[in-house]
Write a protein that holds these residues in place. Structure first.
Motif, PDB file in Angstrom:
ATOM      1  N   ILE A  26     -38.871  17.680 -24.223  1.00  0.00           N
ATOM      2  CA  ILE A  26     -37.509  18.081 -24.586  1.00  0.00           C
ATOM      3  C   ILE A  26     -37.536  19.344 -25.445  1.00  0.00           C
ATOM      4  N   PHE A  27     -38.470  19.404 -26.395  1.00  0.00           N
ATOM      5  CA  PHE A  27     -38.632  20.600 -27.228  1.00  0.00           C
ATOM      6  C   PHE A  27     -38.950  21.816 -26.369  1.00  0.00           C
ATOM      7  N   ILE A  83     -35.805  22.946 -24.298  1.00  0.00           N
ATOM      8  CA  ILE A  83     -34.787  23.588 -25.139  1.00  0.00           C
ATOM      9  C   ILE A  83     -35.229  24.974 -25.579  1.00  0.00           C
ATOM     10  N   PHE A 124     -35.290  27.392 -22.596  1.00  0.00           N
ATOM     11  CA  PHE A 124     -33.936  27.767 -22.181  1.00  0.00           C
ATOM     12  C   PHE A 124     -33.323  28.790 -23.139  1.00  0.00           C
ATOM     13  N   LEU A 125     -33.443  28.549 -24.437  1.00  0.00           N
ATOM     14  CA  LEU A 125     -32.870  29.472 -25.417  1.00  0.00           C
ATOM     15  C   LEU A 125     -33.567  30.827 -25.406  1.00  0.00           C
TER      16      LEU A 125
END
Length: 60
Positions: A7-8, A11, A14-15
């Motif tokens: 998940i890290f 995220i 994506f950012l």
């Protein structure tokens, strides 16, 4: 731990990808581009490590 890393990684990737694309449409800043590329590399490594951890967990 493997879910957290996955998940890290998603995220952060994506950012940093959004930030990387914004560099090309806005003012091109060399250092910001390099930082976003290294952030994407870091996120890719985290995703890979999470895959390795999940496969090791399945072997046990």
């Amino acid at each position: 731990m493997d879910r957290f890393l996955f998940i890290f990684g998603i995220i952060v990737f994506f950012l940093s990808f959004i930030f990387f694309v914004m560099n090309f449409f806005g003012e091109y800043e060399g250092l910001a581009t390099v930082i976003s590329i290294f952030a994407m590399l870091n996120a890719s490594i985290a995703i890979g490590v999470s895959e390795i951890l999940s496969r090791i967990k399945k072997l046990k």
